[in-house]
Scaffold this active site. Structure first.
Site, PDB file in Angstrom:
ATOM      1  N   CYS A  46      14.742   6.949 -14.633  1.00 57.39           N
ATOM      2  CA  CYS A  46      14.559   8.399 -14.552  1.00 57.39           C
ATOM      3  C   CYS A  46      15.821   9.070 -14.006  1.00 57.39           C
ATOM      4  O   CYS A  46      16.134   8.944 -12.830  1.00 57.39           O
ATOM      5  CB  CYS A  46      13.365   8.724 -13.658  1.00 57.39           C
ATOM      6  N   CYS A  48      16.508  12.201 -13.444  1.00 57.41           N
ATOM      7  CA  CYS A  48      16.351  13.337 -12.542  1.00 57.41           C
ATOM      8  C   CYS A  48      16.172  12.912 -11.089  1.00 57.41           C
ATOM      9  O   CYS A  48      16.551  13.641 -10.185  1.00 57.41           O
ATOM     10  CB  CYS A  48      15.184  14.214 -12.985  1.00 57.41           C
TER      11      CYS A  48
END
Length: 136
Positions: A46, A48
């Protein structure tokens, strides 16, 4: 499962600074139940959140007190190890990335994804350093 070439640099960000990869439930149990302190990082692709989680973990080690051992599992890749690590993190729900500090097998500090996402690596590192100073 993610392609090995995709996750290799993400793995190496942690293994390159001394984290030991765990791939099985037994390896996770042995690491967490070992006497002393253990930081477990649930690594993730991920962007982010994981993009700041790994540097935050690295920066946290620039501290007088630090965990006796550093362990990582990779969510979406090492399913057995990740499931076992998350079982040790109950009552916190599964999240990735995540970071947990254990002392003598007991969970003493937890950073869930919502504590990591949107925060700079420096803030993540300071949170971990505070936990090291208290428990290590």
């Amino acid at each position: 499962m993610y392609p090995p070439d995709l996750i290799k640099p993400m793995r190496e960000e942690l293994t390159g600074i001394g984290f030991k990869e765990t791939h099985t439930a037994d390896e996770v149990d042995m690491a967490i139940n070992k006497a002393g302190t253990t930081l477990v990082v649930v690594n993730s692709v991920c962007g982010c959140a994981a993009a700041n989680a790994r540097p935050g973990a690295r920066m946290s080690l620039d501290n007088t007190k630090k965990p006796d051992q550093l362990v990582t599992v990779f969510a979406g890749v090492d399913k057995e190890a990740t499931d076992k690590a998350r079982a040790h993190m109950v009552p916190f729900p599964p999240s990735s990335p995540a970071m947990a500090l254990f002392k003598d097998g007991e969970l003493v500090h937890m950073l869930e994804r919502h504590h990591i996402e949107g925060r700079p690596a420096e803030m993540i590192a300071e949170n971990l350093k505070d936990a090291y100073n208290e428990y290590c």
